[in-house]
Design a protein around this motif. Structure first.
Motif, mmCIF file in Angstrom:
data_model
loop_
_atom_site.group_PDB
_atom_site.id
_atom_site.type_symbol
_atom_site.label_atom_id
_atom_site.label_comp_id
_atom_site.label_asym_id
_atom_site.label_seq_id
_atom_site.Cartn_x
_atom_site.Cartn_y
_atom_site.Cartn_z
ATOM 1 N N SER A 612 0.830 -1.199 0.000
ATOM 2 C CA SER A 612 0.000 0.000 0.000
ATOM 3 C C SER A 612 0.863 1.248 0.000
ATOM 4 C CB SER A 612 -0.937 0.018 1.213
ATOM 5 O OG SER A 612 -0.197 -0.014 2.415
ATOM 6 N N ASP A 613 0.194 2.354 -0.310
ATOM 7 C CA ASP A 613 0.801 3.693 -0.219
ATOM 8 C C ASP A 613 1.993 3.884 -1.161
ATOM 9 O OD1 ASP A 613 -1.088 4.131 1.729
ATOM 10 O OD2 ASP A 613 0.271 3.726 3.384
ATOM 11 N N LEU A 614 1.817 3.470 -2.438
ATOM 12 C CA LEU A 614 2.812 3.802 -3.465
ATOM 13 C C LEU A 614 2.426 5.177 -4.006
ATOM 14 C CD1 LEU A 614 3.009 0.397 -5.395
ATOM 15 C CD2 LEU A 614 4.333 1.143 -3.413
ATOM 16 N N MET A 615 3.223 6.172 -3.677
ATOM 17 C CA MET A 615 2.829 7.545 -3.943
ATOM 18 C C MET A 615 3.156 7.959 -5.380
ATOM 19 S SD MET A 615 1.461 8.138 -1.117
ATOM 20 C CE MET A 615 0.937 9.804 -1.535
ATOM 21 N N ALA A 616 2.193 8.638 -6.010
ATOM 22 C CA ALA A 616 2.365 9.218 -7.340
ATOM 23 C C ALA A 616 2.122 10.725 -7.234
ATOM 24 C CB ALA A 616 1.389 8.599 -8.332
ATOM 25 N N THR A 617 2.547 11.455 -8.252
ATOM 26 C CA THR A 617 2.380 12.907 -8.215
ATOM 27 C C THR A 617 0.921 13.311 -8.247
ATOM 28 O OG1 THR A 617 2.636 12.959 -10.623
ATOM 29 C CG2 THR A 617 4.610 13.359 -9.285
ATOM 30 N N ASN A 618 0.067 12.442 -8.730
ATOM 31 C CA ASN A 618 -1.361 12.754 -8.789
ATOM 32 C C ASN A 618 -2.211 11.713 -8.059
ATOM 33 O OD1 ASN A 618 -0.891 10.709 -10.601
ATOM 34 N ND2 ASN A 618 -2.233 11.534 -12.209
ATOM 35 N N GLY A 619 -1.624 11.075 -7.035
ATOM 36 C CA GLY A 619 -2.428 10.128 -6.273
ATOM 37 C C GLY A 619 -1.610 9.080 -5.555
ATOM 38 N N VAL A 620 -2.259 7.972 -5.289
ATOM 39 C CA VAL A 620 -1.628 6.871 -4.571
ATOM 40 C C VAL A 620 -2.149 5.559 -5.141
ATOM 41 C CG1 VAL A 620 -3.412 6.826 -2.766
ATOM 42 C CG2 VAL A 620 -1.131 5.921 -2.273
ATOM 43 N N VAL A 621 -1.299 4.549 -5.123
ATOM 44 C CA VAL A 621 -1.662 3.225 -5.621
ATOM 45 C C VAL A 621 -1.550 2.215 -4.479
ATOM 46 C CG1 VAL A 621 -1.019 1.336 -7.171
ATOM 47 C CG2 VAL A 621 -0.934 3.704 -7.978
ATOM 48 N N HIS A 622 -2.600 1.374 -4.351
ATOM 49 C CA HIS A 622 -2.562 0.249 -3.420
ATOM 50 C C HIS A 622 -2.601 -1.024 -4.253
ATOM 51 C CE1 HIS A 622 -3.248 3.100 -0.222
ATOM 52 N NE2 HIS A 622 -4.357 3.516 -0.809
ATOM 53 N N VAL A 623 -1.692 -1.924 -4.007
ATOM 54 C CA VAL A 623 -1.548 -3.145 -4.803
ATOM 55 C C VAL A 623 -2.469 -4.225 -4.234
ATOM 56 C CG1 VAL A 623 0.056 -4.866 -5.674
ATOM 57 C CG2 VAL A 623 0.854 -2.522 -5.239
ATOM 58 N N VAL A 624 -3.408 -4.710 -5.055
ATOM 59 C CA VAL A 624 -4.317 -5.771 -4.619
ATOM 60 C C VAL A 624 -4.059 -7.019 -5.456
ATOM 61 C CG1 VAL A 624 -6.101 -4.240 -3.746
ATOM 62 C CG2 VAL A 624 -6.142 -4.896 -6.144
ATOM 63 N N THR A 625 -4.469 -8.140 -4.915
ATOM 64 C CA THR A 625 -4.167 -9.420 -5.575
ATOM 65 C C THR A 625 -5.346 -9.971 -6.364
ATOM 66 O OG1 THR A 625 -4.777 -10.535 -3.523
ATOM 67 C CG2 THR A 625 -2.448 -10.047 -3.845
ATOM 68 N N SER A 626 -6.422 -9.213 -6.418
ATOM 69 C CA SER A 626 -7.600 -9.678 -7.142
ATOM 70 C C SER A 626 -8.279 -8.502 -7.824
ATOM 71 C CB SER A 626 -8.576 -10.356 -6.168
ATOM 72 O OG SER A 626 -9.809 -10.633 -6.801
ATOM 73 N N LEU A 627 -8.949 -8.807 -8.932
ATOM 74 C CA LEU A 627 -9.779 -7.800 -9.581
ATOM 75 C C LEU A 627 -10.958 -7.486 -8.665
ATOM 76 C CD1 LEU A 627 -9.804 -6.386 -12.429
ATOM 77 C CD2 LEU A 627 -11.580 -8.028 -13.050
ATOM 78 N N LEU A 628 -11.432 -6.232 -8.699
ATOM 79 C CA LEU A 628 -12.576 -5.817 -7.886
ATOM 80 C C LEU A 628 -13.793 -5.630 -8.784
ATOM 81 C CD1 LEU A 628 -10.797 -3.083 -5.710
ATOM 82 C CD2 LEU A 628 -11.050 -5.523 -5.192
ATOM 83 N N TYR A 629 -14.968 -5.853 -8.195
ATOM 84 C CA TYR A 629 -16.196 -5.671 -8.966
ATOM 85 C C TYR A 629 -17.296 -5.182 -8.016
ATOM 86 C CZ TYR A 629 -19.970 -6.441 -12.300
ATOM 87 O OH TYR A 629 -21.033 -6.248 -13.151
ATOM 88 N N PRO A 630 -18.127 -4.213 -8.459
ATOM 89 C CA PRO A 630 -19.210 -3.711 -7.616
ATOM 90 C C PRO A 630 -20.346 -4.723 -7.510
ATOM 91 C CG PRO A 630 -19.257 -2.621 -9.756
ATOM 92 C CD PRO A 630 -18.012 -3.453 -9.729
#
Length: 804
Positions: A612-630
């Motif tokens: 978690s918390d991989l910082m980008a200039t326009n946000g943040v990325v959290h690494v997940v191990t599965s695709l998400l779906y609503p």
């Protein structure tokens, strides 16, 4: 059982609620009666410190802890004040006889005071008519009196001893309910003051002597028994400091700060006065710096002063008090010793003056406000402090100026970090130092902070956390004389790439990046903004065949729905959210994402985040191990349903045959920076944006454009918008409408004024403050104005007409 429960409830209520018409002392006695109710009528429960004669009607806290001043206390059952035992009868059913004051001294056991009343001639007075209060020292108090003083009193009983006893008397009856905190009474010896303090713990002191038995009524007054012989008070705190040889260093500091005179005025103070030896213990450089800095010196001295009287006999446990400096210290006790911030440092206690009490201490208390920023670092950040010194940054922080240290905990410095090249390590440490002093309450969400290394750090404020980039604060922020320090769990890593660039360059997300490209979502993750992206790794797609991958890409609306569910507008730092509480995020797709932090792991819809918390200039990325779906969005295609069920095992899909995915319009607010430039040197770039169509006209010349002064205004706007640049000659003031005219003036080496204006069709919402750009060169400039709203509308119409 019912009666027992009711009795327990009564005890609880008495420990919780105050009675309106009684003093704190009276309440404590009432509590003691209830605790001893099984011992018979009118019995009170007291606590006696083991190994001493000290007894207390103690508070609920001490009663249940079983200790006083950290020492074990045993329980005693004695008759409550005013009652006596009868042989063979349980409890204390008899009322103590009421007699004159002289006889009452014998009833309460103050036989030494009774004897001295005989010898001094006071007996006749206190046996006669009148209404008096006597604070009678018990027998042990007379024994503890300095032998020289006692001998002096007994050598002249008709004057000295009589005067001493009269100083213990008030010419009216004063019960404990009348002895208010801060009250000053006139004694019967030359009206010299007697200082009363009545504490919330129920302890009452007279010139810092504690009442150990109170409210014994006599026919001509009341007797209170105290635990020491009190002496007359005539000096102020200023007088004592001015005359005490052992406080010459304190006296010099108080005079230099202008504080000494104020300690001679009326008030109720406690002064922890450092002795000369205490000042000698300070490092010479620290003492010299503080003595030469009046602000720091005043802060240091005020840190030793409380605006209340705290006698040692009233201190039965640790309590926090605010000093005149504004910060707090903890006053406690360890047996007979008074402690300050947990340290036994009181050398001499209870020096009573007309405006307070003085305790001599053998250490100087240095508040944070008198310290340099580098002195604020605690042992938990010692690695950071050592490295700052090792790479040569310490001298920079001790120079004139103000700084803020973003100090990581020692645990943040892993072996990998410690083995870094010295140059890289220095750059990293410089990005943990700000060029200005910023306290905790000055930080706000979205704030940009410039480091000593030239990097820009972002501030994120959450319900229970304050984070800077990827790292969040822990308790321990301090404010010093030339700066502040904030403590962080991890090293702060400034962002270097946009969200999309980071995903593209990290080999773990190649499938996710391909899907973003297919859906046409790469631009929004490349431009300025604030995004939280839950990015599945390639392992999440490893079970898909090429045919299934093509099927996933074939329905653009379905793909966009799925991918936008992985995005949230706003930056959510995983370390910043409240632990063990579900956080509801609104995805760009529209459905909610459930995020929870538990056991140092981020859970996204129940899926563990690998990183978690991989910082980008326009946000943040959290690494997940599965695709998400609503879960609330149904699937209408069986092939897609099987594909999704293959990828996602954590949810139950809704299947509604024939349902389709609708296109999701992307109408995002974008942050536009409007620069008002008052003057530039030859060589400029003109930009024209009309209805989303961008055209750039660049004229190259030397030297390069240089901003002289101006400001940057951040606004949130929605397209369509019109942006244009107006260039004016400084010599003639005429406007330059085309490239040819501009080239001619540039060839002559003339200077220009330039205004870039963004015109929008609706009034923009201002979401940020105004930042001043630094002045680079002082060049006389022509005043320029941003067009009014009406002028902007006119300019828009002209531009559109010219285009047509």
């Amino acid at each position: 059982m019912t009666l027992l429960w009711l009795a327990a409830l009564a005890g609880f209520l008495l420990c919780t609620f105050e009675q309106a018409n009684s003093s704190a002392y009276d309440k404590i006695v009432t509590h003691s009666r209830i605790r001893a109710r099984n011992e018979g009528p009118n019995v009170c429960a007291l606590q006696q410190v083991i190994g001493t004669k000290k007894k207390y009607f103690s508070t609920c806290r001490h009663w249940y802890q079983g200790t006083i001043c950290g020492k074990k206390a045993t329980v005693l059952y004695e008759c409550c004040p005013g009652y006596m035992r009868l042989e063979g009868v349980k409890g204390c059913p008899a009322v103590a006889p009421i007699d004159n004051m002289y006889a009452t001294l014998g009833i309460v056991g103050a036989t030494s005071t009774q004897k001295y009343s005989d010898q001094s001639g006071l007996r006749e007075e206190i046996e006669g008519p009148g209404s008096y209060t006597i604070f009678a020292p018990d027998n042990d108090a007379w024994e503890m009196l300095d032998p020289e003083i006692r001998d002096a009193l007994l050598s002249n009983v008709n004057v000295e001893l009589l005067n001493a006893l009269h100083y213990h008397m008030i010419d009216k009856r004063m019960m404990t309910k009348d002895l208010k905190n801060g009250l000053v009474l006139k004694s019967m010896y030359n009206d010299l003051p007697v200082l009363i303090n009545h504490y919330s713990s129920g302890i009452v002191t007279v010139n810092c002597a504690r009442l150990i038995q109170a409210n014994q009524i006599s026919t001509n007054g009341v007797v209170h028994v105290i635990d020491r012989v009190i002496t007359a008070v005539g000096n102020t705190i200023e007088d004592f400091i001015d005359s005490e040889d052992d406080l010459s260093s304190l006296r010099a500091a108080a005079i230099a700060s202008g504080l000494l005179e104020s300690l001679g005025k009326e008030g109720h103070y406690t002064v922890f006065a450092p002795t000369n030896d205490a000042f000698e213990k300070l490092p010479r450089g620290v003492l010299e710096r503080i003595m030469s800095d009046k602000v720091a010196l005043e802060a240091l001295l005020k840190f030793h002063i409380l605006e209340s009287v705290q006698c040692s006999e009233a201190i039965t446990g640790g309590a926090v008090y605010e000093t005149l400096e504004g910060n707090t210290i903890e006053i406690g006790c360890d047996g007979d010793s008074v402690t300050v911030n947990g340290v036994k440092m009181v050398k001499r206690k209870d020096i009573v003056t007309t405006n307070g009490v003085i305790h001599l201490i053998d250490e100087v208390l240095v508040p944070d406000s008198a310290k340099q920023v580098t002195e604020l670092v605690s042992s938990k950040q010692s690695t950071f402090s050592d490295l700052i010194s090792e790479v040569g940054l310490l001298e920079s922080l001790q120079a004139d100026g103000e700084f803020t240290l973003l100090a990581p905990m020692n645990s943040a410095f892993t072996e990998e970090v410690m083995s870094m090249d010295q140059r890289i390590l220095k750059e990293m440490l410089m990005n943990h130092v700000l060029k200005v002093k910023i306290t905790l309450n000055e930080l706000y969400h979205g704030q940009r902070l410039e480091t000593l290394g030239g990097q820009e750090l972002r501030v994120f404020i959450y319900r229970t956390s304050v984070c800077i980039e990827n790292s969040c604060m822990v308790r321990g922020s301090k404010e010093g004389r030339n700066g502040a320090i904030h403590v962080f769990r991890q090293l702060i890593t400034p962002a270097e790439k946009s969200t999309f660039d980071m995903l593209r360059d990290d080999g773990r997300f190649s499938v996710f990046v391909t899907l973003l490209e297919t859906a046409g979502l790469t631009d929004i993750l490349s431009e300025q903004g604030e995004w939280t992206v839950f990015a599945p790794t390639d392992d999440a797609f490893k079970d898909l065949s090429e045919q299934e991958m093509r099927a996933l890409k074939s329905d653009k609306n379905a793909l966009k729905t799925i991918l936008l569910y992985h995005m949230n507008i706003g930056v959510l730092i995983g370390d910043g959210i409240e632990r063990d509480v579900t956080n509801l995020l609104n995805s760009v797709q529209g459905s909610r994402i459930l995020v929870k932090s538990a056991n140092d792991t981020l859970l996204v819809n129940g899926v563990k985040a690998k990183e978690s918390d991989l910082m980008a200039t326009n946000g943040v990325v959290h690494v997940v191990t599965s695709l998400l779906y609503p879960e609330d969005i149904p699937v209408g295609d069986e092939k897609l349903l099987r594909l999704l069920q293959k990828l996602i095992k954590t949810i139950q899909f809704k299947f509604v045959r024939g349902s389709t995915f609708k296109e999701i319009p992307l109408k995002f607010k974008t942050i536009t920076t409007i620069k008002k430039v008052e003057s530039v040197l030859p060589g400029i770039q003109r930009t024209l944006i009309e209805r989303g169509l961008e055209k750039k006209l660049t004229i190259k010349s030397s030297p390069e454009p240089k901003v002289v002064s101006g400001q940057v205004i951040h606004r949130v706007v929605q397209e369509p918008q019109l942006k244009f640049t107006q260039i004016t000659s400084q010599s003639g003031g005429e406007q330059i409408e085309d490239e040819e005219a501009l080239n001619k003036l540039i060839a002559k080496g003339q200077q220009f004024s330039k205004v870039t204006t963004t015109v929008i069709e609706s009034e923009p919402k201002v979401t940020g403050g105004t930042e001043k750009m630094p002045k680079v060169v002082k060049v006389p400039t022509q005043r320029t104005r941003i067009p009014s709203r009406r002028q902007r509308a006119t300019l828009v119409r002209k531009k559109i007409a010219r285009k047509q």
